[in-house]
Motif scaffolding. Structure first.
Motif, short mmCIF file in Angstrom:
data_model
loop_
_atom_site.label_atom_id
_atom_site.label_comp_id
_atom_site.label_asym_id
_atom_site.label_seq_id
_atom_site.Cartn_x
_atom_site.Cartn_y
_atom_site.Cartn_z
N GLU A 1 -17.43 65.20 55.76
CA GLU A 1 -16.02 65.13 56.12
C GLU A 1 -15.14 65.06 54.87
O GLU A 1 -14.08 65.69 54.81
CB GLU A 1 -15.74 63.91 57.01
CG GLU A 1 -16.41 63.96 58.37
CD GLU A 1 -17.79 63.32 58.35
OE1 GLU A 1 -18.34 63.12 57.24
OE2 GLU A 1 -18.31 63.04 59.43
N LYS A 2 -15.59 64.30 53.86
CA LYS A 2 -14.85 64.21 52.61
C LYS A 2 -14.79 65.56 51.91
O LYS A 2 -13.75 65.92 51.34
CB LYS A 2 -15.52 63.18 51.70
CG LYS A 2 -14.82 62.94 50.37
CD LYS A 2 -13.46 62.30 50.55
CE LYS A 2 -12.83 61.95 49.21
NZ LYS A 2 -11.49 61.37 49.37
N SER B 1 -12.18 67.60 53.59
CA SER B 1 -10.86 67.06 53.25
C SER B 1 -10.44 67.50 51.85
O SER B 1 -9.29 67.90 51.63
CB SER B 1 -10.88 65.53 53.35
OG SER B 1 -9.68 64.99 52.89
N CYS C 1 -19.77 72.44 56.81
CA CYS C 1 -19.56 72.74 58.23
C CYS C 1 -20.90 72.88 58.96
O CYS C 1 -21.04 72.47 60.11
CB CYS C 1 -18.74 74.02 58.39
SG CYS C 1 -17.06 73.92 57.77
N LEU D 1 -22.38 69.43 59.60
CA LEU D 1 -21.66 68.75 60.68
C LEU D 1 -21.78 69.48 62.00
O LEU D 1 -21.43 68.93 63.05
CB LEU D 1 -20.17 68.61 60.31
CG LEU D 1 -19.83 67.62 59.20
CD1 LEU D 1 -18.36 67.75 58.81
CD2 LEU D 1 -20.13 66.20 59.64
N GLU E 1 -17.90 68.87 69.13
CA GLU E 1 -16.66 69.33 68.51
C GLU E 1 -15.76 69.97 69.55
O GLU E 1 -16.18 70.86 70.31
CB GLU E 1 -16.96 70.35 67.40
CG GLU E 1 -15.70 70.81 66.67
CD GLU E 1 -15.94 72.03 65.79
OE1 GLU E 1 -15.07 72.33 64.97
OE2 GLU E 1 -16.99 72.69 65.95
N GLY F 1 -10.90 67.70 67.48
CA GLY F 1 -11.72 67.09 66.45
C GLY F 1 -13.16 66.89 66.91
O GLY F 1 -13.61 67.45 67.91
#
Length: 789
Positions: free
Chosen positions: A406-407, A410, A434, A437, A668, A672
């Motif tokens: 996620e970081k 971001s 991606c 996740l 997903e 989100g």
């Protein structure tokens, strides 16, 4: 006695005095002062002096003020226009450079070879082939195209524009050639990657009696640095030419040859050549250090340690290290895992004030992220004086490496907000985030961005997209992306094979492997891991054993723990438990708990309680704190109805402080990523989720088969497993036509697997569930694994 004669004037004329002043000017203010003096004292200055003034303006402030001066000149010649043509060319302003060239011709000025050279240089810098051909045509009309000066410019222009056919034609029709002609053609073929043509021209150059120089040999050596058939023979031949020409002391050539051998993986030859240099400078040391750290070679700790030893020698000799020295040494620390040594190098970087270098900054970020020092890595990133795409990519890939996905996403969005343009490495890293996740929507957006930016044609980006779609459960999209790739390497083929293996498409995976062999791509360990996984998931025992033999005997690849685990799983799933146990005992990894755990899972599948107990206790001896073996043994006892033994296993876990990893599932949606754990009540929509789940379970209650020996409390808990909650949430929010994609960190249990089959039929929905082992596609009451999992 008459007075002595005055000393001779250092400037024989007034113009020479002003020219000397103009050449000495270091700023526009000084040139303007000289210009003002000339305008007041000598309004009718000579053309030579005006051209000198024009040259000063071009040198100090660029072409635009110089153009105003040119417009004001009462008389102009070819030199005047050439100065402005060249000034525009150096600024990359091709259109204005050619416009000035045309203006000179229209003004009746007789342009010369320097005019054509400057105009062609402008076309070359901009890669404007059409304009270059136009200038070539005019040069032919003026009868200047065959002169060595213009023909050299034409060869260089065509070579830089990638038209080596035209460059060769100009070279062969030229009436006169010099060293620059040969060097331009050779460097053009090197730039185009045409090794055979380069060798042919180099041989022709030698037959024509042309002397060897460091520029030509440097270009040839650069071309020989690539891999390929016969490349080593060519490299050794060129090395011989350097020795015969007596150019061995040339530092430039020696460094190029050290780099050439290192890129080929011939480190012994590279080191021997390095040690033959009597007085190497820091450039030679830098080349050798970088050569030892090249990823093209099988870099181990010993090789990386040798690079660090060379850095110590640089310090002992009192040489001043450069930015390149530190970036290479930091790479050696990363490769060898010498993180403490790398921190000392960081101190040296600060001492020499090189922390602002892009490559050093990214190497330091890699160092700290590789060592797990996340805060130090982020601190290096924040303290970097210049945040360019290299440092951003380093910190993004570091986050992906440390599973901060996620970081990483971001930071990628933050870099875009800062106005930076990502490169292929950035796109590849963020696509891998991606994939990990399993957020297909974000991955699709990244792919669209890559397509618009022109990165989609790169193999590395295509490989990341295939991996992303595969991990997101869309095997069809992964296959389409693979077929769309312009060029495929072994990573591409391995990715598509592993994709179909994980999704239970065993025959398709083997079909891709056969295609790969037909395409003359040599498979590696990862390729065969995908093939063995496909055979294991598809129950293709004989094929799997045959491919394992092919891997070791035909391709000479040494099996890893993962390959052996696949073979154990292959035999164990098929019920050949004795064969699987014998394979483990005869393998190099007989003391590794991973292979035994695979056998334990097979013992549970086939209900071999006696063998399972022995295997479980062996695993507990090898790895007493791992929860996986306890959980499998506990479930095996439950399956056999041995509730007391199951209870003892749970008590043993408590005594040893072993805790089971909590199951986590996520899904997903547009809003989100939503995560759930078993019995989760923290989600904002938990009431609606539980209501939907209860409604769905009530529909299939009559078909549900559960173990009657399980307590009602345990049964209620199983009905609240994380994947069931995630499916209920997906049913609430996704349209009927959309498949429900669920990701889970633990292997799906039997009850949930059976429930998913029933839900896919009762709700008429496709459910895709990914666990750490494989994908399960549930449709119309059945699963893609055919209950062979």
């Amino acid at each position: 006695m008459p007075p002595p004669p005055p000393p001779p004037c250092p400037f024989p004329s007034r113009d020479a005095f002003y020219v000397h002043l103009l050449r000495s000017c270091a700023s526009l203010r000084h040139a303007a002062a000289v210009h003002g003096h000339i305008a007041r004292a000598h309004p009718a200055a000579s053309l030579f002096l005006r051209n000198s003034l024009l040259a000063a303006y071009c040198r100090l402030v660029g072409p635009f003020p110089a153009r105003r001066l040119l417009d004001e000149m009462p008389r102009r010649n070819a030199v005047s226009f050439n100065l402005l043509i060249d000034a525009y060319s150096r600024e990359g302003l091709v259109s204005l450079s050619l416009e000035t060239f045309v203006r000179a011709r229209r003004a009746g000025v007789e342009v010369d070879r320097f005019s054509y050279s400057s105009a062609l240089a402008a076309c070359s810098r901009a890669g404007d082939l059409w304009a270059g051909k136009a200038v070539h045509a005019v040069a032919v009309l003026d009868g200047l195209s065959n002169g060595v000066f213009v023909s050299n410019s034409l060869i260089s222009m065509y070579a830089r524009c990638g038209e080596m056919g035209e460059a060769s034609r100009v070279f062969h029709v030229a009436k006169e050639r010099d060293d620059i002609s040969w060097n331009s053609l050779i460097s053009g073929f090197v730039r185009a990657g045409s090794r055979q043509e380069m060798v042919r021209v180099f041989a022709m150059m030698r037959r024509c009696g042309m002397g060897l120089n460091s520029f030509a040999l440097g270009s040839v050596i650069k071309c020989c640095s690539g891999r390929g058939d016969g490349a080593m023979d060519i490299a050794e031949a060129v090395h011989g030419c350097v020795v015969k020409a007596g150019l061995e002391p040339d530092v430039f050539l020696v460094s190029a040859m050290i780099d050439m051998y290192a890129k080929k993986g011939a480190l012994i030859e590279s080191v021997v050549l390095f040690r033959s240099v009597k007085e190497p400078n820091v450039v030679v040391f830098n080349t050798m250090i970088a050569g030892l750290c090249r990823t093209e070679t099988a870099v181990g700790k010993e090789v990386a340690s040798a690079a660090l030893t060379l850095y110590s020698e640089v310090q002992i000799r009192g040489m001043q290290p450069t930015e390149f020295t530190f970036s290479s040494v930091l790479q050696a620390c990363n490769l060898a895992g010498y993180f403490e040594y790398g921190k000392q190098i960081h101190g040296q970087v600060l001492k020499h004030n090189f922390q602002g270098d892009d490559f050093i900054g990214s190497a330091l970020i890699d160092l700290y992220f590789n060592s797990g020092s996340m805060e130090d890595g982020f601190r290096c990133f924040r303290s970097s004086p210049k945040h360019d795409i290299v440092t951003w990519t380093a910190v993004i890939s570091g986050c992906v490496q440390n599973e901060l996905f996620e970081k990483a996403l971001s930071l990628f969005h933050e870099s875009l907000g800062a106005g930076l343009k990502p490169d292929i490495f950035t796109i590849s890293s963020v696509t891998n985030a991606c994939a990990s996740l399993a957020v297909a929507r974000a991955g699709e957006q990244i792919q669209c961005f890559a397509t618009k930016s022109g990165f989609n044609r790169f193999t590395a980006v295509g490989n990341s997209c295939v991996h992303m779609y595969a991990r997101s459960g869309d095997v069809g999209a992964a296959s389409r992306r693979f077929r769309e790739m312009e060029s495929r390497d072994v990573v591409s083929w391995s990715a598509v094979i592993s994709t179909h293996a994980q999704h239970g498409c065993a025959r398709d995976a083997l079909h891709f492997f056969n295609e790969m062999v037909d395409a003359k791509v040599v498979p590696n360990e990862i390729t065969f891991l995908g093939v063995l996984t496909a055979c294991s998931h598809g129950g293709l025992v004989d094929e799997g054993l045959r491919y394992y033999e092919i891997m070791t005997k035909e391709y000479g690849l040494s099996p890893t723990i993962r390959h052996c685990t696949c073979v154990v799983d292959l035999l164990g799933r098929a019920g050949r438990l004795a064969d699987a146990e014998a394979f483990i005992n005869n393998s190099y990894f007989h003391a590794d708990p991973v292979v035994w755990r695979s056998l334990l899972a097979s013992c549970r599948i086939h209900g071999d309680l006696e063998r399972g107990q022995l295997v479980a206790h062996r695993i507990m001896e090898l790895e007493p704190t791992s929860s996986a073996s306890y959980v499998i043994l506990y479930n095996m006892y439950l399956d056999a109805g041995e509730l007391s033994l199951a209870s003892k296993t749970r008590d043993l876990m408590k005594q040893r402080g072993v805790k089971k990893e909590p199951g986590l599932s996520w899904i997903e949606l547009k809003c989100g990523v939503h995560s759930f754990v078993a019995g989760d009540k923290t989600h904002p929509e938990s009431n609606a989720v539980y209501t939907k789940l209860a409604l769905m379970l009530s529909k299939i209650e009559k078909l549900s088969i559960t173990n009657t020996d399980i307590s009602r409390r345990e049964q209620n808990f199983m009905n609240c497993h994380s994947e069931k909650l995630a499916v209920a949430f997906g049913m609430l929010h996704l349209p009927q036509s959309a498949p429900i994609r669920i990701m889970k960190n633990l292997r799906v249990c039997r009850d949930c697997h059976f429930t998913m089959k029933l839900l896919s039929k009762s709700e008429n929905r496709e459910i895709i569930l990914r666990d750490p082992i494989r994908f399960h596609h549930f449709r119309d009451g059945s699963c893609s694994c055919a209950d062979y999992w």
